[in-house]
Scaffold this motif. Structure first.
Motif, PDB file in Angstrom:
ATOM      1  N   LEU A 200       0.819  -1.213  -0.023  1.00 43.50           N
ATOM      2  CA  LEU A 200       0.037   0.104   0.093  1.00 43.50           C
ATOM      3  C   LEU A 200       0.805   1.405   0.181  1.00 43.50           C
ATOM      4  N   PHE A 201       1.969   1.171   0.761  1.00 39.32           N
ATOM      5  CA  PHE A 201       2.878   2.173   0.705  1.00 39.32           C
ATOM      6  C   PHE A 201       3.551   2.733  -0.522  1.00 39.32           C
ATOM      7  N   ILE A 202       3.958   1.423  -1.195  1.00 37.83           N
ATOM      8  CA  ILE A 202       4.439   1.731  -2.659  1.00 37.83           C
ATOM      9  C   ILE A 202       3.260   2.161  -3.490  1.00 37.83           C
ATOM     10  N   LEU A 203       2.073   1.745  -3.467  1.00 41.62           N
ATOM     11  CA  LEU A 203       1.082   2.143  -4.315  1.00 41.62           C
ATOM     12  C   LEU A 203       0.752   3.529  -4.175  1.00 41.62           C
ATOM     13  N   PRO A 207       4.000   6.245  -7.358  1.00 40.18           N
ATOM     14  CA  PRO A 207       3.677   7.239  -8.467  1.00 40.18           C
ATOM     15  C   PRO A 207       3.767   8.614  -8.288  1.00 40.18           C
ATOM     16  N   LEU A 208       4.084   9.170  -6.652  1.00 41.71           N
ATOM     17  CA  LEU A 208       4.549  10.300  -6.645  1.00 41.71           C
ATOM     18  C   LEU A 208       6.041  10.666  -6.702  1.00 41.71           C
ATOM     19  N   VAL A 209       6.859   9.579  -6.499  1.00 42.31           N
ATOM     20  CA  VAL A 209       8.264   9.444  -6.690  1.00 42.31           C
ATOM     21  C   VAL A 209       8.456   9.760  -8.153  1.00 42.31           C
ATOM     22  N   ARG A 210       7.766   8.913  -9.132  1.00 44.85           N
ATOM     23  CA  ARG A 210       7.733   8.953 -10.447  1.00 44.85           C
ATOM     24  C   ARG A 210       7.300  10.336 -10.816  1.00 44.85           C
ATOM     25  N   TRP A 211       6.316  10.815 -10.475  1.00 43.13           N
ATOM     26  CA  TRP A 211       5.885  12.272 -10.772  1.00 43.13           C
ATOM     27  C   TRP A 211       7.150  13.391 -10.417  1.00 43.13           C
ATOM     28  N   SER A 212       7.416  13.179  -9.421  1.00 38.32           N
ATOM     29  CA  SER A 212       8.566  13.898  -9.018  1.00 38.32           C
ATOM     30  C   SER A 212       9.686  14.180  -9.839  1.00 38.32           C
TER      31      SER A 212
END
Lengths: 224, 262, 223
Positions: A200-203, A207-212
């Motif tokens: 769940l944490f990865i979920l 995406p946020l890390v990728r977006w950043s």
């Protein structure tokens, strides 16, 4: 291998507790959002205060920023939750976590905004002042729009980092996701809860890390 | 000063009013003396051009007029107002003085029209509609009526500087200051800016210009002021300052500029 | 305010618990000294691997790095310490903490090194190779020195972060500084040890925080 699957991916045993897990997940999200909503504007206010140039006040701001950048976040959370009550200030674990992390984020945000404001070319101030705009008007309509735009990639980075730190709240028993899944695991001796928690944490954060990462790429491109 | 006021009242235009008066202006950065007692008067409608080598203090002198720089001592007057007074309302003063910069300094996050109308709305207090009308008017004066919703990054250097001129003109100042307006432009874009400045001169605007464009200075100036190391070396009509009666150091300077050694 | 001082800055309490705190400092230092080199080497390895001209490898590495960046370090630690025993891997608190910190740290260091390596203009590398330097010599004499200078503030900054991160080991009962302070607070019913711990972190890390600010100021272009 079978042992691995049996222990860590035994999802059907996790399912009955979905409600508790969802509550934990939602609290994690709630704490993250609150921290960001308080921390970033506070950081901006501090940077603008510093701009006004009153030496004594600036010293206070800089001390604040240095303290909240040098002391580990968990230590600050523990102090808010365990130490402040001795001084009459009591708060729940989630509140203590959000309060502590907001102040940390504000310190980080202040540094970022300060650097961005300084990076706006001095000529922009000249142009604004020369047409009769006062200091605050120049700041509001000319400097800050540019500075804030510049601040977005590093701020996003920090905001994501702080959101991950909400897990530290589990140490003071805030019922966020790590706490819930950790408790369930230890109560039922079933590590699948940990797997679910991690997933769940990865979920939430991948995406946020990728977006950043994408945002930073954009910034680099625009510089070129 | 009184003389001019009397003549003006009696309707006899014996001499144009002194608009910008600089008396014994001095400025230093730590130990370095940048301005050593400048005395200069600019009359209404005059175009005065400041020339000279780098570091002569021309830009500093110009920037003192609208107090973007603060003098160490001396006085500056804009008409009857003492610019150097401690009690001056700088924001009101600066509405009467327009400035165009070497670095252009357009606001990158606003369109050309928004660049021009920002001060009209926030300082003068015009409504959005009135400000836009005025803004478009001044943009068409500089020849950019069809580009009003372009962002600075979509404009060439020459176009950007013309927007810069419109931005300063929009407040309808009494005097326009130009701080090396074409120095940062590619050579082929310089002409369009100089043309706007020439038209402004013809319409009677009072102008103080710092520039390296010697030919332009010669064509446009009512008076040329040659500065060197913080002081005025010679001033007068272009023919005097650039011609045979020029000071020897000025002739050296012109020679260096011509051969590109500048 | 005598009340404030005797509550939060109580000298007597401090004297009593000092040995406990000192031990905690030692453990914190040990943990940091163990994890940091592993994190840096891991990060460097990941960055160098990323530099190899292999698109599938690069994509795989980015997924791995992003996964490690997405998982909060405490989650990783809990998983390693409480989860792994179920498949027979029982790690003590210090080993588990070192592993978690090193893995998490390596992902951030990898990003820093990657950006640093890519930041060195290609032309410099080509120039060096064209004068006969081998790939390794180019790396050692040209790329790494230039790259390191550019990323120095980020490296120091991340080292500070890792040092601060050691405090999460308190969650698995490793007696580093924070845990020691918590225990001391529990014994004395006084929050002074916690404040003392904060001050110790502050005193140790503040010079480095200032150092990073100063280096960053130097590398910012002056308008």
């Amino acid at each position: 291998m079978h042992a691995l699957l049996r222990h860590f991916f035994y999802f059907s045993s996790v399912l009955p507790h979905w409600r508790a897990i969802l509550d934990g997940f939602l609290l994690t999200v709630e704490m993250s959002v609150l921290t960001i909503l308080v921390g970033i504007p506070l950081g901006l206010v501090l940077a603008v205060i510093r701009l006004l140039g009153v030496k004594a006040v600036n010293l206070l701001v800089m001390i604040y920023v240095d303290v909240f950048r040098a002391v580990p976040q968990l230590v600050i959370i523990v102090i808010f939750y365990f130490a402040l009550p001795y001084g009459g200030i009591s708060m729940g674990p989630a509140t203590a976590t959000v309060a502590a992390l907001s102040l940390v984020l504000a310190a980080l945000a202040e540094e970022i905004f300060w650097a961005s404001i300084g990076a706006v070319p001095k000529g922009q101030w000249d142009a604004g002042r020369s047409t009769g705009l006062g200091f605050l008007s120049t700041l509001r309509y000319i400097i800050l729009p540019q500075a804030i735009r510049m601040s977005v990639p590093p701020l996003t980075n920090r905001a994501i980092g702080i959101s991950k730190s909400t897990t530290l709240g589990s140490v003071v028993a805030a019922p966020e996701l790590l706490n819930i899944t950790g408790s369930l695991q230890s109560n039922t001796a079933n590590p699948s809860f940990l797997t679910v928690g991690a997933l769940l944490f990865i979920l939430l954060f991948l995406p946020l890390v990728r977006w950043s990462r994408w945002l930073e790429g954009q910034m680099q491109q625009r510089k070129v | 000063m009184t003389e001019a006021a009397v003549s003006a009242e009696s309707g006899v235009d014996q001499r144009k009013k002194d608009l910008v008066i600089i008396r014994d202006l001095r400025k230093n950065y730590a130990a370095l003396e940048v301005l050593r007692g400048i005395n200069l008067t600019v009359r209404q409608g005059e175009a005065v051009v400041l020339v000279g080598p780098s570091g002569s203090g021309k830009s500093t002198c110009l920037r003192c007029i609208n107090r973007l720089e603060d003098p160490a001592s001396g006085q500056i007057f804009l008409g009857d107002t003492e610019v150097t007074s401690r009690h001056i309302d700088l924001n009101r003063l600066r509405q009467r003085i327009g400035m165009v910069f070497q670095g252009i300094n357009l606001y990158p996050h606003l369109t050309a029209l928004e660049n021009v109308t920002l001060a009209l709305r926030k300082v003068v207090g015009l409504s959005r509609h009135a400000a836009n009308e005025k803004g478009k008017h001044f943009l068409s004066i500089v020849g950019l009526a069809d580009r009003f919703d372009f962002y600075p990054s979509q404009l060439s250097g020459g176009q950007q500087q013309r927007v810069g001129i419109a931005r300063a003109l929009a407040l309808e100042p009494e005097v326009m200051l130009f701080d090396e307006p074409t120095s940062s432009l590619d050579p082929e874009l310089v002409g369009e800016v100089l043309n706007v400045m020439k038209r402004m001169r013809e319409s009677g605007m009072t102008m103080v210009v710092v520039t390296h464009e010697m030919q332009f200075a010669g064509e446009m100036a009512d008076r040329v002021v040659f500065m060197e190391q913080g002081a005025i070396l010679q001033e007068g009509r272009a023919e005097e300052v650039f011609g045979a009666s020029a000071h020897p150091r000025i002739r050296d300077f012109l020679q260096r500029v011509k051969t590109g050694g500048y | 305010m005598p009340d404030f001082v005797s509550t939060f800055l109580n000298w007597h309490v401090l004297i009593t618990v000092w040995p406990l705190l000192a031990e905690g400092v030692g453990t914190t230092l040990a943990l940091a000294t163990l994890s940091l080199p592993i994190a840096i080497c891991g990060g460097l390895l990941l960055a160098v691997l990323h530099g190899l001209e292999s698109q599938p490898l690069r994509s795989l590495l980015i997924v791995y790095i992003d996964l490690l960046r997405a998982i909060p370090p405490l989650v990783l630690l809990i998983f390693i310490f409480y989860g792994l025993p179920f498949v027979g891997i029982e790690l003590g608190p210090i080993t588990a903490a070192t592993l978690a910190l090193a893995m998490n740290g390596s992902s951030f260091f990898a990003e820093i090194f990657r950006a640093g390596l890519e930041g060195v203009p290609r032309g410099l590398r080509e120039a060096a190779r064209s004068t006969g330097l081998t790939w390794w010599q180019t790396m050692a004499s040209v790329v790494i020195p230039i790259g390191v200078k550019a990323i120095l503030p980020d490296l120091v900054s991340n080292t500070i972060e890792l040092f601060k991160e050691t405090s999460i080991a308190s969650a698995v009962a490793l007696q580093e500084l924070l845990r020691s302070a918590e225990i001391a607070q529990g014994i004395t019913y006084n929050p002074t040890p916690l404040i003392a711990a904060a001050i110790i972190y502050l005193a140790t890390l503040w010079p480095f925080v200032r150092l990073v600010s100063r280096i960053q100021k130097c590398s910012l272009p002056i308008s």
